[in-house]
Every structure is written in C-alpha cells, then in structure tokens.
Design an enzyme around this catalytic site. Structure first.
Site, mmCIF file in Angstrom:
data_model
loop_
_atom_site.group_PDB
_atom_site.id
_atom_site.type_symbol
_atom_site.label_atom_id
_atom_site.label_comp_id
_atom_site.label_asym_id
_atom_site.label_seq_id
_atom_site.Cartn_x
_atom_site.Cartn_y
_atom_site.Cartn_z
ATOM 1 N N ASP A 56 0.850 -1.203 0.000
ATOM 2 C CA ASP A 56 0.000 0.000 0.000
ATOM 3 C C ASP A 56 0.885 1.253 0.000
ATOM 4 O O ASP A 56 2.022 1.228 0.457
ATOM 5 C CB ASP A 56 -0.996 -0.013 1.163
ATOM 6 C CG ASP A 56 -0.409 -0.564 2.456
ATOM 7 O OD1 ASP A 56 0.830 -0.713 2.536
ATOM 8 O OD2 ASP A 56 -1.180 -0.834 3.387
ATOM 9 N N GLU A 96 -5.929 3.459 3.860
ATOM 10 C CA GLU A 96 -6.384 4.022 5.145
ATOM 11 C C GLU A 96 -7.844 4.486 5.078
ATOM 12 O O GLU A 96 -8.145 5.672 5.031
ATOM 13 C CB GLU A 96 -5.473 5.188 5.568
ATOM 14 C CG GLU A 96 -4.025 4.787 5.822
ATOM 15 C CD GLU A 96 -3.841 3.974 7.107
ATOM 16 O OE1 GLU A 96 -4.827 3.732 7.828
ATOM 17 O OE2 GLU A 96 -2.689 3.574 7.371
HETATM 18 ZN ZN LIG Z 1 -2.761 2.340 9.029
HETATM 19 ZN ZN LIG Z 2 -1.070 0.326 7.285
#
Ligand SMILES: [Zn+2]
Ligand SMILES: [Zn+2]
Length: 385
Positions: free
Chosen positions: A77, A137
C-alpha cells in the site's frame, strides 16, 4: 529456495534513500501521484512491464519468467495518514497534516527492492504481479483496484501482503490461518424527537434521554449477545445533540464502530442494534434510524497460504504463528475475499516504548527493509517454483 545472489546489498542502500524520500513526500489516499510516478519510474528502470492508473493511482508491474502457468500477486500500500508528524527526523514529512504514520513508505520500498532484484534474477517460472495499491487508510483502494479489473487483467492464483508490526521484534515474521485482522464497521444512529420546552417534558419526546439509554444498551451487546468463545468490540465514540439549556433537542446523533472477526458475529451485532433501536423508539416515542456501514471486512487468511508463508518465513527470519488476530482492519481483506492468500506481519522491533502505528512519532525501521525484500523474493520463488 534459490540462494540469493550477493548483490542484494547494492539494492538495499539506495532503497533506504528511496524510503526516506517517499516519507518526506507523503500523499493521502487516491492522491498518491508523486509516489505512484516514482514507483512506475523505478519499475521501468528495472525493465518491468508497468501499468498505471489501476483503481485511481494504483500501479501494477508484471514479471514473467519461464513458461510456468502459476501466478502470484504481491501487494504494497502507498498512502499516508492525515496526521502532523512529530518525529523531528531529517526525512520528516514536508507536508503539514500528512504523514507516513503506518509505514506504507517502507512497504513500497520493500516491494520495489524485490522487484529490482527479481527483474535481474527471477529464479522462478511463472508470472509475478507487483501490486502498488492506493488508499488503504479507510478509503478502500484495494476494492477500487478489484472493481477496475485487477484480477482479470493480472490473474493471481494467490496473493500476499506484508505489514510492518511495531509490537514484534525485528526479524520476526508472523501470520496465522483464518482471521488475522478485524472487520471494521461504522454506525450512525439518528434519533428524531420533536423538540420543545425543557420545562414541559410531558409534551416533548426526549431524544437526549433516548440516546443516553441507547448508549447503555448498545454496550450490553458484546457482553450478552456474542458467545464468550468469539470476540468483538463495540465502541460509541460520538454523541451530538442540543444547543440551549432550556430546549429539549429535536434530534440526537450517535456514532461509533464495531470490530469483529466472524461474519455470523457481525450479523448478530447489527441485528441486535436494530432490535434495541426499535425498543428505544417504543419506549421514548421517538423515531430512530441506523446507518450501518461495513466498510472493511475481516482479513481472513487461507490456511494453506498462511502455512506456506510460515515455512518461507522460517528460511528468511524467525517465523511466528500469531496466537490471535488484531482488532485493527485492512482492505487487503477485499483481495483475500477473491483470491486465496495471506496477510503477514513483519516485526519492527524497537522495544516496548516504540511508537505504535498511527502515532505521530512513529517511523518505519529501515533495518528491516532487507528482510522484507528477502521475504517477498522467497514468497515469489516458493509459489512460482
Ligand atoms: Zn494504518
Ligand atoms: Zn497500514
């Protein structure tokens, strides 16, 4: 596992600089334009086939080697958090209110390092998809990539993702079969009365008193409706209502979150919330609505994929069978709903006082970059052997 060629050290040192550069220039979910461009440039420089703008700002690189039919996805990510950094480090965020407080800068660096290494020396036969995902997130970047055809365009028989884990010693690699992270749900309850004079309560349904009762009753659900062998969290985190000392407000809003590891428990909690709401409506002559948003499902590891990951981890570092899941959540869960795979924790090891994830003093530990790179390489060579 193929023995790693000795030039891994040459990849690691520039990787530290790259990680710190990404750290200094954090970007929030779906706005990772600089980060994605940097990743794409590094991947192209390594000679890989690169696809951009998958699910917004996502990047996927494809590495084919030999004629093996198997396929693997490794995911990192890329996004940062809306937090002001307080580390005072030379590579601290240059952007107020934006900070790599979850170590995704490190995740990007580790997967790039593995990509650079494997591009020179694949040591496998099959297709490896390197998936750089936006907006983990809370914004569901994984789901966006899937909706954008991720697994149709880049078939993956299996998927893995690493997340740094400050609570574990450096060099420890942990995972488990089944649930490893919780499902995250958000609820918003609106209680509607009529509003009226505080001195004439006999004429006005009291939305505030209904809300107070409701908060108490919601807190009985985990204790009384969830089996003791299961676990769950229900937290009420906001109450909004009222504006004057002599007015009974017309509306009160209650907000909170539910975390579970099992769909049956998740269903049970939502059902009980709706039942309790109907009781409060009848008892206080108010009307109430519940918005229940299941934004991230539980992260459920495939048992075989988790066992394979532990076997591979034992060759790279210290493998640990995680005894229990964490109540935090992760949108890699959407990928695991569609493809078997596992989510793996990589120890950061800076002692008990080390700042936790999402803390303004947190920083990714560059000392574990190498083990993360080795783990990615070993996972690819194991599955695509
Ligand atoms: Zn996080
Ligand atoms: Zn994370």
């Amino acid at each position: 596992m193929t023995e790693l060629a000795p030039d891994l050290a040459e990849i690691i040192s520039p990787l530290v600089a790259l990680r710190r550069d990404i750290h200094a220039h954090p970007e929030l979910g779906f706005n990772e334009h600089r980060t994605a461009a940097r990743i794409a440039a590094e991947l192209r420089a390594a000679g890989l086939e690169v696809h951009e703008a998958i699910g917004g700002t996502g990047v996927v690189a494809v590495l084919r080697a030999g004629n093996g039919p198997k396929t693997l996805g490794l995911r990192a990510d890329m996004d940062a958090l809306p937090i002001d950094e307080q580390t005072g480090l030379p590579w601290a965020s240059t952007r107020p209110g934006c900070f790599h407080g979850c170590g995704h800068d490190g995740h990007v660096a580790m997967l790039l390092g593995a990509a650079q290494y494997l591009a020179c020396d694949p040591g496998f036969s099959g297709t490896l998809n390197l998936i750089f995902q936006p907006a983990e997130e809370g914004l569901g970047g994984a789901r966006r990539m899937i909706e954008d055809g991720l697994f149709e365009t880049f078939p993956c028989d299996r998927v893995y993702a690493l997340h740094n884990w400050p609570g574990l010693p450096a060099g420890t690699i942990a995972t488990r079969a089944g649930a490893i992270m919780g499902a995250a749900d958000k609820f918003v309850i609106r209680i509607q009365g009529r509003g009226g004079h505080a001195a004439l309560p006999q004429d006005t349904p009291d939305a505030l008193l209904a809300a107070a009762t409701l908060v108490q009753q919601l807190n009985t659900i985990v204790a009384r409706d969830v089996p003791p062998s299961a676990s769950a969290v229900l937290s009420v985190t906001q109450i909004h209502g009222g504006h004057a000392h002599n007015v009974i407000p017309a509306e009160v809003q209650i907000v909170g979150t539910v975390r579970t590891f099992d769909l049956a428990v998740q269903d049970r909690i939502e059902d009980r919330m709706r039942q309790i709401l109907r009781g409060v409506e009848a008892g206080f002559e108010v009307s109430a609505t519940l918005d229940y948003d299941r934004y991230y499902p539980a992260t459920i590891n495939d048992a075989e994929a988790a066992e394979d990951a532990l076997a591979v981890a034992a060759k790279v570092g210290t493998a640990l069978r995680a005894p229990e899941p964490a109540a935090t959540s992760e949108d890699f869960s959407f990928m695991l709903q569609r493809r078997p795979g596992a989510y793996i924790w990589l120890g950061q090891g800076r002692g008990a006082e080390a700042p936790a994830l999402h803390n303004p003093r947190y920083d990714f530990n560059d000392e574990v970059l190498e083990i993360g790179v080795r783990l990615h390489i070993a996972l690819a060579r194991h599955w695509l052997r």
